[in-house]
Motif scaffolding. Structure first.
Motif, PDB file in Angstrom:
ATOM      1  N   GLY A  85       0.813  -1.120  -0.042  1.00  0.00           N
ATOM      2  CA  GLY A  85       0.102   0.291  -0.043  1.00  0.00           C
ATOM      3  C   GLY A  85       0.930   1.194  -0.052  1.00  0.00           C
ATOM      4  N   LYS A  86       2.072   1.274   0.136  1.00  0.00           N
ATOM      5  CA  LYS A  86       3.079   2.421   0.098  1.00  0.00           C
ATOM      6  C   LYS A  86       3.813   2.520  -0.755  1.00  0.00           C
ATOM      7  N   ARG A  87       4.800   1.212  -0.957  1.00  0.00           N
ATOM      8  CA  ARG A  87       5.790   1.111  -2.080  1.00  0.00           C
ATOM      9  C   ARG A  87       5.769  -0.024  -2.778  1.00  0.00           C
ATOM     10  N   GLU A  88       5.047  -0.246  -3.684  1.00  0.00           N
ATOM     11  CA  GLU A  88       4.869  -1.488  -4.414  1.00  0.00           C
ATOM     12  C   GLU A  88       5.377  -1.119  -5.865  1.00  0.00           C
ATOM     13  N   ALA A  89       5.782  -2.290  -6.633  1.00  0.00           N
ATOM     14  CA  ALA A  89       6.637  -2.280  -7.815  1.00  0.00           C
ATOM     15  C   ALA A  89       6.145  -3.485  -8.815  1.00  0.00           C
ATOM     16  N   GLU A  90       6.336  -3.134 -10.199  1.00  0.00           N
ATOM     17  CA  GLU A  90       5.912  -3.962 -10.958  1.00  0.00           C
ATOM     18  C   GLU A  90       7.504  -4.171 -11.703  1.00  0.00           C
ATOM     19  N   VAL A  91       7.639  -5.679 -11.963  1.00  0.00           N
ATOM     20  CA  VAL A  91       8.755  -5.946 -12.754  1.00  0.00           C
ATOM     21  C   VAL A  91       8.411  -6.871 -13.909  1.00  0.00           C
ATOM     22  N   ARG A  92       9.612  -6.982 -14.730  1.00  0.00           N
ATOM     23  CA  ARG A  92       9.253  -7.806 -15.864  1.00  0.00           C
ATOM     24  C   ARG A  92      10.525  -8.152 -16.312  1.00  0.00           C
ATOM     25  N   LEU A  93      10.971  -9.246 -17.246  1.00  0.00           N
ATOM     26  CA  LEU A  93      12.072  -9.518 -17.963  1.00  0.00           C
ATOM     27  C   LEU A  93      11.893  -9.249 -19.501  1.00  0.00           C
ATOM     28  N   ALA A  94      12.718  -8.535 -20.152  1.00  0.00           N
ATOM     29  CA  ALA A  94      12.450  -8.374 -21.540  1.00  0.00           C
ATOM     30  C   ALA A  94      13.873  -8.400 -22.314  1.00  0.00           C
ATOM     31  N   ASP A 212       9.495  11.016  11.479  1.00  0.00           N
ATOM     32  CA  ASP A 212       8.819   9.856  12.548  1.00  0.00           C
ATOM     33  C   ASP A 212       8.659   8.641  11.824  1.00  0.00           C
ATOM     34  N   GLY A 213       9.085   8.506  10.530  1.00  0.00           N
ATOM     35  CA  GLY A 213       8.684   7.121   9.625  1.00  0.00           C
ATOM     36  C   GLY A 213       7.415   7.246   8.889  1.00  0.00           C
ATOM     37  N   ALA A 214       6.640   8.309   9.032  1.00  0.00           N
ATOM     38  CA  ALA A 214       5.350   8.400   8.468  1.00  0.00           C
ATOM     39  C   ALA A 214       5.773   9.074   6.844  1.00  0.00           C
ATOM     40  N   ASN A 215       6.803   9.742   6.668  1.00  0.00           N
ATOM     41  CA  ASN A 215       7.275  10.215   5.489  1.00  0.00           C
ATOM     42  C   ASN A 215       7.613   9.203   4.376  1.00  0.00           C
ATOM     43  N   GLU A 216       6.879   8.698   3.864  1.00  0.00           N
ATOM     44  CA  GLU A 216       6.943   7.543   2.834  1.00  0.00           C
ATOM     45  C   GLU A 216       6.937   8.358   1.413  1.00  0.00           C
ATOM     46  N   ASP A 217       8.042   8.072   0.645  1.00  0.00           N
ATOM     47  CA  ASP A 217       8.214   8.940  -0.406  1.00  0.00           C
ATOM     48  C   ASP A 217       7.942   7.666  -1.627  1.00  0.00           C
ATOM     49  N   GLY A 218       7.837   6.556  -1.045  1.00  0.00           N
ATOM     50  CA  GLY A 218       7.341   5.481  -2.250  1.00  0.00           C
ATOM     51  C   GLY A 218       8.662   4.799  -2.720  1.00  0.00           C
ATOM     52  N   ALA A 219       9.864   5.189  -2.440  1.00  0.00           N
ATOM     53  CA  ALA A 219      11.114   4.684  -3.087  1.00  0.00           C
ATOM     54  C   ALA A 219      10.999   3.124  -2.244  1.00  0.00           C
ATOM     55  N   TYR A 220      11.378   2.310  -3.196  1.00  0.00           N
ATOM     56  CA  TYR A 220      11.838   0.997  -2.910  1.00  0.00           C
ATOM     57  C   TYR A 220      13.154   0.619  -3.287  1.00  0.00           C
ATOM     58  N   GLY A 221      13.458  -0.517  -3.107  1.00  0.00           N
ATOM     59  CA  GLY A 221      14.913  -1.075  -3.650  1.00  0.00           C
ATOM     60  C   GLY A 221      14.885  -2.248  -4.219  1.00  0.00           C
ATOM     61  N   ILE A 222      15.533  -2.255  -5.468  1.00  0.00           N
ATOM     62  CA  ILE A 222      15.406  -3.613  -6.378  1.00  0.00           C
ATOM     63  C   ILE A 222      16.925  -3.843  -6.777  1.00  0.00           C
ATOM     64  N   SER A 223      17.595  -5.013  -6.612  1.00  0.00           N
ATOM     65  CA  SER A 223      19.079  -5.136  -6.851  1.00  0.00           C
ATOM     66  C   SER A 223      19.013  -5.472  -8.391  1.00  0.00           C
ATOM     67  N   ALA A 224      20.136  -5.366  -8.768  1.00  0.00           N
ATOM     68  CA  ALA A 224      20.300  -5.802 -10.292  1.00  0.00           C
ATOM     69  C   ALA A 224      20.298  -7.503 -10.124  1.00  0.00           C
ATOM     70  N   MET A 225      20.399  -8.059 -11.268  1.00  0.00           N
ATOM     71  CA  MET A 225      20.260  -9.518 -11.374  1.00  0.00           C
ATOM     72  C   MET A 225      21.369 -10.146 -10.754  1.00  0.00           C
TER      73      MET A 225
END
Length: 267
Positions: A85-94, A212-225
């Protein structure tokens, strides 16, 4: 001394002995159990990835697969800070064909929605895919390069998450500005607020945001393969043209079907 009728020249005897030795070595050679094509990628580094370019596909892991033997690949990567609900992602292989400055998407998996967990966790994702490029696709062409890329974008929902951080009303100053006892800044005296500061900012009073932890900017982390490896059908029977995935510590679901016309950053 006369030569015997059934004798052979010494050179031929030596060649036959060498051939026998080689055949024996081949028979005793161990059978390889892990024969596959491995395509190394850059070392992973989990980073926050804010929305850029209108939230189009951006490649985070790229493997050069020019001349690959197998049509099935497995890819592994990790996730961080994907919060439901705060930081969600879509991924795919191309898969992309590079010819000079022209980069063309030739195939892709379906979209995998990463919906994460309620609390921060490090997740692991494994994807398997039949890339659909026929064998011999690079023969006779020494200028074309093909890549398989792990791509991501922010998951588009019905309502974007809006943060609501805590604020306090306070007097403030820049860290490097002088204090009151140093000829500037802010001071309090006689029960009244006394506000002054050298320079143009002479009213340093207002609301200050508290982290205070409520300041969500939506940034998530995904590593390289961590790896992109090609394997035969016997090793990857569950790979498919739309893609197969398994996740740990990160909830997921399949979304849209493959669409190679969706916009992506050029590399």
């Amino acid at each position: 001394m006369p030569t015997q009728a059934n004798s052979v020249p010494p050179s031929l005897v030596n060649e036959l002995a060498e051939l026998k030795r080689r055949l024996s070595a081949i028979e005793r050679a161990p059978v390889p159990v892990n024969k596959f094509d491995r395509y190394p990628v850059i070392e992973w580094a989990s980073q926050g990835r804010p929305e850029v370019g209108g939230n189009i596909w951006s490649s985070v892991g790229i493997a050069n697969v020019t001349g690959m033997t197998f049509d099935r690949v497995e890819v592994k990567f990790i996730t961080d800070h994907i919060l439901t609900g705060k930081r969600e992602a879509e991924v795919r292989l191309a898969a992309y064909r590079h010819n000079g400055n022209v980069r063309t998407c030739v195939s892709a998996t379906s979209v995998l929605n990463l919906t994460g967990t309620a609390e921060r966790r490090i997740g692991t994702v494994v994807m398997r895919w039949v890339h659909g490029i026929p064998y011999g696709w690079d023969l006779g062409d020494d200028t074309t390069i093909y890549t398989i890329e792990l791509q991501h974008r922010y998951k588009v929902g019905p309502e974007p998450y809006v943060s609501n951080p805590l604020q306090v009303f306070a007097m403030y100053k820049r860290e490097k500005d002088p204090r009151a006892d140093e000829g500037g800044g802010i001071d309090v005296g006689g029960g009244n607020w006394v506000v002054y500061q050298s320079g143009n900012n002479r009213s340093p009073v207002g609301y200050v945001t508290i982290p205070d932890g409520a300041n969500e900017d939506g940034a998530y982390g995904i590593s390289a393969m961590h790896y992109c490896v090609g394997l035969p059908k016997e090793r990857l029977p569950d790979a498919s043209a739309k893609g197969w995935a398994r996740t740990w510590n990160c909830a997921s679901s399949w979304g849209r079907d493959p669409d190679i016309t969706e916009p992506a950053f050029s590399v």
